[in-house]
Design an enzyme around this catalytic site. Structure first.
Site: not given
Ligand code: RB5
Length: 150
Positions: A8-9, A65-68, A98-99, A132-133, A136
């Site tokens: 995203d941005h 994104c900002g946090t993923g 594993h996943n 085993r994975h 699951r």
């Molecule tokens: C955008 O502001 C922010 O919410 C997005 O990049 C992301 O972190 C969401 O999980």
């Protein structure tokens, strides 16, 4: 190897280092990310990358994104997707062993460029261990289909 990348941005700035890194490893990058740092919505890019992976147009996907978090949650709603959000290389490695994750997400507000590249490297080098994975993962698939009644 083809990797679809979406962002995203907020992920827009970090994306360049990751694309450059992948290209130095001779990986073909399918860029499905936002066009600029103008505000947009991360589910758009999660969906594009998930579809590319599910259709096998891409072998794997990377999302930023900002946090993923938001972008991985959105990707995990899509058919055939096992997305993980990682801030450390160990989790990235284990998520494949594993996943059998097929999409890696991370946050541009959480990890810097060098750490992000280490996370990507460990994720790409790791191989699914099966055994085993796999059982699951079959259970996870059954949950998604409403067919798991444990
Ligand atoms: C955008 O502001 C922010 O919410 C997005 O990049 C992301 O972190 C969401 O999980």
């Amino acid at each position: 190897m083809k990797i679809a990348i979406g962002y995203d941005h907020v992920g827009y700035i970090l994306r360049k280092d990751i694309i450059d890194y992948l290209e130095t490893k001779n990986i073909t990058v399918i860029d499905l990310g936002a066009p600029s740092t103008e505000r947009t919505d991360y589910p758009i890019y999660a969906n594009k990358v998930a579809r590319a992976v599910n259709s096998k147009e891409a072998d794997l996907g990377i999302l930023i994104c900002g946090t993923g978090i938001g972008i991985s949650i959105a990707a995990n709603k899509c058919s055939g997707i096992r997305a993980v959000v990682c801030s450390d290389p160990y989790s990235a490695k284990l998520s494949r062993e594993h996943n059998n994750t097929n999409i890696l997400a991370f946050g541009s507000r959480v990890v810097g460029s060098e750490l992000a590249k280490m996370i990507v490297e460990q994720w790409l080098m790791a191989k699914f261990e099966g055994g085993r994975h796999q059982n699951r993962i079959d259970q996870i698939d059954a949950i998604q289909k409403g067919e798991f009644h444990e």
